[in-house]
Design a protein around this motif. Structure first.
Motif, PDB file in Angstrom:
ATOM      1  N   LYS A  61       0.937  -1.450  -0.029  1.00 14.43           N
ATOM      2  CA  LYS A  61       0.155  -0.087  -0.523  1.00 14.43           C
ATOM      3  C   LYS A  61       0.673   0.824   0.300  1.00 14.43           C
ATOM      4  O   LYS A  61       1.347   1.541   0.784  1.00 14.43           O
ATOM      5  N   PRO A  62       0.758   2.156  -1.051  1.00 13.85           N
ATOM      6  CA  PRO A  62       1.300   3.620  -0.801  1.00 13.85           C
ATOM      7  C   PRO A  62       1.182   4.162   0.197  1.00 13.85           C
ATOM      8  O   PRO A  62       0.100   4.358   0.869  1.00 13.85           O
ATOM      9  N   GLU A  63       2.119   5.575   0.794  1.00 14.04           N
ATOM     10  CA  GLU A  63       1.667   6.402   1.444  1.00 14.04           C
ATOM     11  C   GLU A  63       0.964   7.536   1.604  1.00 14.04           C
ATOM     12  O   GLU A  63       1.611   8.202   0.370  1.00 14.04           O
ATOM     13  N   ILE A  64      -0.472   7.142   2.078  1.00 16.23           N
ATOM     14  CA  ILE A  64      -1.412   8.427   1.245  1.00 16.23           C
ATOM     15  C   ILE A  64      -1.580   9.351   2.495  1.00 16.23           C
ATOM     16  O   ILE A  64      -2.144   9.327   3.917  1.00 16.23           O
ATOM     17  N   LEU A  65      -1.550  10.595   2.042  1.00 18.76           N
ATOM     18  CA  LEU A  65      -1.764  12.270   3.223  1.00 18.76           C
ATOM     19  C   LEU A  65      -2.590  12.699   3.176  1.00 18.76           C
ATOM     20  O   LEU A  65      -2.872  12.913   1.779  1.00 18.76           O
ATOM     21  N   THR A  66      -3.810  12.298   4.060  1.00 17.08           N
ATOM     22  CA  THR A  66      -4.381  13.880   2.972  1.00 17.08           C
ATOM     23  C   THR A  66      -5.162  15.018   3.984  1.00 17.08           C
ATOM     24  O   THR A  66      -4.351  14.876   5.327  1.00 17.08           O
ATOM     25  N   ALA A  67      -5.531  15.764   3.713  1.00 15.84           N
ATOM     26  CA  ALA A  67      -5.995  17.018   3.977  1.00 15.84           C
ATOM     27  C   ALA A  67      -7.044  18.232   4.097  1.00 15.84           C
ATOM     28  O   ALA A  67      -7.302  18.181   2.991  1.00 15.84           O
ATOM     29  N   CYS A  68      -7.622  18.832   4.554  1.00 17.32           N
ATOM     30  CA  CYS A  68      -8.942  19.450   4.365  1.00 17.32           C
ATOM     31  C   CYS A  68      -9.332  20.779   4.960  1.00 17.32           C
ATOM     32  O   CYS A  68      -9.346  20.253   6.126  1.00 17.32           O
ATOM     33  N   THR A  69      -9.411  21.977   4.178  1.00 14.05           N
ATOM     34  CA  THR A  69      -9.398  23.061   4.966  1.00 14.05           C
ATOM     35  C   THR A  69     -10.756  23.851   4.531  1.00 14.05           C
ATOM     36  O   THR A  69     -11.170  23.281   3.558  1.00 14.05           O
ATOM     37  N   ARG A  70     -11.378  25.256   4.979  1.00 14.58           N
ATOM     38  CA  ARG A  70     -12.266  25.929   4.435  1.00 14.58           C
ATOM     39  C   ARG A  70     -11.837  26.662   3.989  1.00 14.58           C
ATOM     40  O   ARG A  70     -10.754  27.056   4.706  1.00 14.58           O
ATOM     41  N   ASP A  71     -12.617  27.783   2.957  1.00 18.04           N
ATOM     42  CA  ASP A  71     -11.861  28.779   2.260  1.00 18.04           C
ATOM     43  C   ASP A  71     -12.358  29.795   3.133  1.00 18.04           C
ATOM     44  O   ASP A  71     -13.403  29.504   4.125  1.00 18.04           O
ATOM     45  N   GLU A  72     -12.874  31.378   2.624  1.00 15.86           N
ATOM     46  CA  GLU A  72     -13.507  32.197   3.597  1.00 15.86           C
ATOM     47  C   GLU A  72     -14.857  32.362   3.184  1.00 15.86           C
ATOM     48  O   GLU A  72     -15.203  32.783   4.177  1.00 15.86           O
ATOM     49  N   ILE A  73     -15.170  32.012   2.342  1.00 20.40           N
ATOM     50  CA  ILE A  73     -16.878  32.092   1.989  1.00 20.40           C
ATOM     51  C   ILE A  73     -16.934  30.017   2.291  1.00 20.40           C
ATOM     52  O   ILE A  73     -18.581  29.951   1.757  1.00 20.40           O
ATOM     53  N   GLY A  74     -16.325  29.108   2.890  1.00 21.02           N
ATOM     54  CA  GLY A  74     -16.976  27.773   3.123  1.00 21.02           C
ATOM     55  C   GLY A  74     -16.796  26.537   2.250  1.00 21.02           C
ATOM     56  O   GLY A  74     -17.148  25.466   3.096  1.00 21.02           O
ATOM     57  N   ASN A  75     -16.070  27.168   1.724  1.00 22.54           N
ATOM     58  CA  ASN A  75     -16.088  26.037   0.580  1.00 22.54           C
ATOM     59  C   ASN A  75     -14.955  25.306   0.749  1.00 22.54           C
ATOM     60  O   ASN A  75     -14.071  25.759   1.461  1.00 22.54           O
ATOM     61  N   TYR A  76     -15.090  24.153   0.884  1.00 22.39           N
ATOM     62  CA  TYR A  76     -14.018  22.835   1.137  1.00 22.39           C
ATOM     63  C   TYR A  76     -12.338  22.721  -0.029  1.00 22.39           C
ATOM     64  O   TYR A  76     -12.760  22.375  -0.964  1.00 22.39           O
ATOM     65  N   ILE A  77     -11.863  22.208   0.912  1.00 22.28           N
ATOM     66  CA  ILE A  77     -10.229  22.240   0.084  1.00 22.28           C
ATOM     67  C   ILE A  77      -9.455  20.833   0.138  1.00 22.28           C
ATOM     68  O   ILE A  77      -8.878  20.766   1.556  1.00 22.28           O
ATOM     69  N   VAL A  78     -10.191  20.138  -0.971  1.00 22.16           N
ATOM     70  CA  VAL A  78      -9.522  18.657   0.171  1.00 22.16           C
ATOM     71  C   VAL A  78      -7.829  18.413  -0.787  1.00 22.16           C
ATOM     72  O   VAL A  78      -7.832  18.737  -1.786  1.00 22.16           O
ATOM     73  N   LYS A  79      -6.956  18.136  -0.319  1.00 22.61           N
ATOM     74  CA  LYS A  79      -5.879  18.485  -0.780  1.00 22.61           C
ATOM     75  C   LYS A  79      -5.647  16.262   0.210  1.00 22.61           C
ATOM     76  O   LYS A  79      -5.290  15.697   0.602  1.00 22.61           O
ATOM     77  N   TRP A  80      -4.262  15.696  -1.080  1.00 23.43           N
ATOM     78  CA  TRP A  80      -3.824  14.679  -0.589  1.00 23.43           C
ATOM     79  C   TRP A  80      -2.331  14.170  -1.256  1.00 23.43           C
ATOM     80  O   TRP A  80      -1.946  15.128  -2.706  1.00 23.43           O
ATOM     81  N   GLU A  81      -1.645  13.325  -0.725  1.00 22.01           N
ATOM     82  CA  GLU A  81      -0.327  13.257  -1.499  1.00 22.01           C
ATOM     83  C   GLU A  81      -0.250  11.494  -1.423  1.00 22.01           C
ATOM     84  O   GLU A  81      -0.501  11.338  -0.220  1.00 22.01           O
ATOM     85  N   VAL A  82       0.467  11.327  -2.598  1.00 23.14           N
ATOM     86  CA  VAL A  82       0.921   9.550  -2.253  1.00 23.14           C
ATOM     87  C   VAL A  82       1.916   9.719  -2.893  1.00 23.14           C
ATOM     88  O   VAL A  82       2.706   9.906  -3.876  1.00 23.14           O
ATOM     89  N   SER A  83       2.941   8.775  -2.148  1.00 19.41           N
ATOM     90  CA  SER A  83       3.979   8.408  -1.886  1.00 19.41           C
ATOM     91  C   SER A  83       3.777   6.394  -2.056  1.00 19.41           C
ATOM     92  O   SER A  83       4.181   5.865  -1.107  1.00 19.41           O
ATOM     93  N   PRO A  84       4.761   5.951  -3.142  1.00 19.69           N
ATOM     94  CA  PRO A  84       5.216   6.505  -4.489  1.00 19.69           C
ATOM     95  C   PRO A  84       4.030   7.520  -5.158  1.00 19.69           C
ATOM     96  O   PRO A  84       3.358   6.532  -4.818  1.00 19.69           O
ATOM     97  N   LEU A  85       3.717   8.414  -6.119  1.00 20.97           N
ATOM     98  CA  LEU A  85       3.427   8.591  -6.961  1.00 20.97           C
ATOM     99  C   LEU A  85       3.068   7.651  -7.694  1.00 20.97           C
ATOM    100  O   LEU A  85       3.596   7.085  -8.163  1.00 20.97           O
ATOM    101  N   MET A  86       1.558   7.445  -7.983  1.00 22.85           N
ATOM    102  CA  MET A  86       1.176   6.978  -9.137  1.00 22.85           C
ATOM    103  C   MET A  86      -0.102   7.341  -9.787  1.00 22.85           C
ATOM    104  O   MET A  86      -0.170   8.520 -10.045  1.00 22.85           O
ATOM    105  N   ASP A  87       0.020   6.813 -10.982  1.00 24.43           N
ATOM    106  CA  ASP A  87      -1.254   6.899 -12.113  1.00 24.43           C
ATOM    107  C   ASP A  87      -2.237   6.626 -11.824  1.00 24.43           C
ATOM    108  O   ASP A  87      -2.333   5.751 -10.795  1.00 24.43           O
ATOM    109  N   GLY A  88      -3.169   7.435 -11.914  1.00 23.12           N
ATOM    110  CA  GLY A  88      -4.319   6.523 -12.210  1.00 23.12           C
ATOM    111  C   GLY A  88      -5.883   8.193 -11.455  1.00 23.12           C
ATOM    112  O   GLY A  88      -5.532   9.257 -11.609  1.00 23.12           O
ATOM    113  N   VAL A  89      -6.655   7.613 -11.297  1.00 20.68           N
ATOM    114  CA  VAL A  89      -7.987   8.796 -10.456  1.00 20.68           C
ATOM    115  C   VAL A  89      -8.260   9.126  -9.778  1.00 20.68           C
ATOM    116  O   VAL A  89      -8.410   7.060  -8.130  1.00 20.68           O
ATOM    117  N   VAL A  90      -8.344   9.654  -8.444  1.00 19.88           N
ATOM    118  CA  VAL A  90      -9.128   9.862  -6.964  1.00 19.88           C
ATOM    119  C   VAL A  90     -10.339  10.482  -7.479  1.00 19.88           C
ATOM    120  O   VAL A  90     -11.257  10.873  -7.651  1.00 19.88           O
TER     121      VAL A  90
END
Length: 351
Positions: free
Chosen positions: A22-51
């Motif tokens: 299994k790859p190492e996956i890090l995720t995080a989520c914040t909200r911007d000033e108007i309330g939208n969600y910003i979802v981020k991820w990092e995958v190591s080692p980087l792989m092709d494909g779809v989230v």
């Protein structure tokens, strides 16, 4: 009955157990000033494909038949636009149909509360994850607005552990009628003397540091009964979701959070980060007007008192290791968190 999410997790675990590492996956989520969600991820080692990203108001009930968006793994970020600022959103990310990751914005906006946040998403030493929407920590939430009351009802709290000193409890009684309140007052050292010294400008930055160091040593040695009772609350399924709070959500709350995360086998560096994150969520403007008329030396001391310095909590850990041999010894022998209770805690809170 197994929820859709737990069924999905079980199937994914069975799938990945037979696949490559299994790859190492890090995720995080914040909200911007108007309330939208910003979802981020990092995958190591980087792989092709779809989230694929799925959204739900309940972190344990996702509809996996229809993602709200599909993104390239290499993109590393997605924005979920919403005009719903009342219902909190949780996201499940899958990577090429595998490795499900639950994430949400940790900070919960409660207008009259300092430092209100979800403790879900932290990883344990054996790569298990704390469930979202089960345990919350905060500063005092009394008094609060009608909007705050609705937001609190929306996260379906069942239990509140109130760690504020007795004086604060008497001044601002808990207003909830439909929540089980566990009052476990933990004193803030000689608070009355401290207040007098602040009001008379008879305190300096060094005095503030000494006060905080003594306070965290007090938590370890003198307040074991309260923290033991608080930890026991987490071992009973009917109490969840649970909120625990103190005046700023960093001191009594910070120490209890550290012991709870330790019992769940969360690494110390994560525990210290959770503690110092209070500095992001305590609004300095809340105090600046109150101390603006005081001397610069006094203001510097107050800044120390309202901050969450890693050295404060680390000092508590050092005392535990010196006096009791290890954090595990302290949990079991002083706080009553037997191996059986810790196993129950992990069963309730980890997946």
């Amino acid at each position: 009955m197994m929820t859709r999410f737990l069924l999905f997790i079980t199937l994914c675990l069975a799938w990945t157990a037979c696949s490559s590492e299994k790859p190492e996956i890090l995720t995080a989520c914040t909200r911007d000033e108007i309330g939208n969600y910003i979802v981020k991820w990092e995958v190591s080692p980087l792989m092709d494909g779809v989230v694929n990203m799925y959204v739900s108001d309940n972190p344990e009930d996702f509809d996996f038949s229809s993602p709200v968006g599909s993104y390239k793994i290499a993109d590393g970020v997605a924005t979920y636009i919403t005009d719903d600022n009342f219902n909190r959103k949780f996201f499940c990310l899958t990577f090429n149909g595998k490795y499900p990751q639950i994430v949400s914005a940790r900070f919960v906006s409660i207008a009259e509360a300092q430092n209100f946040r979800d403790m879900g998403g932290y990883q344990t030493a054996d790569n298990r994850t704390i469930r979202w929407g089960k345990i919350y920590r905060s500063g005092t939430i009394f008094p609060f607005t009608e909007w705050d009351s609705s937001r609190l009802e929306n996260i379906h709290l069942r239990t509140l552990i109130d760690l504020r000193p007795k004086e604060a409890m008497l001044a601002n009684p808990v207003p909830f009628k439909n929540i089980h309140v566990v009052s476990l007052p933990v004193p803030l050292g000689n608070q009355s003397e401290l207040d007098r010294r602040i009001n008379r400008n008879h305190i300096r930055k060094g005095d503030g540091l000494l006060f905080m160091q003594d306070l965290y040593l007090q938590f370890v040695s003198e307040d074991k009964a309260q923290f033991s009772q608080a930890l026991d609350v987490f071992t009973h399924e009917e109490n969840y979701p649970i909120l625990f709070c103190c005046l700023l959500g960093k001191d009594q709350t910070g120490f209890l959070a550290a012991m709870l995360l330790s019992a769940l086998d969360v690494p110390k560096e994560t525990i210290l980060q959770d503690y110092t994150d209070s500095n992001q969520y305590i609004d300095p403007l809340h105090f600046s007007n109150r101390v603006a008329h005081l001397s610069q030396e006094t203001q510097e001391a107050v800044t120390v008192l309202v901050s969450a310095r890693e050295s404060f909590l680390d000092l508590a850990f050092q005392k535990i290791e010196k006096d009791y041999g290890s954090v595990q010894n302290y949990l079991q022998n002083e706080l009553g968190m037997t191996k059986e209770k810790q196993a129950r805690l992990r069963e309730l809170l980890l997946y």
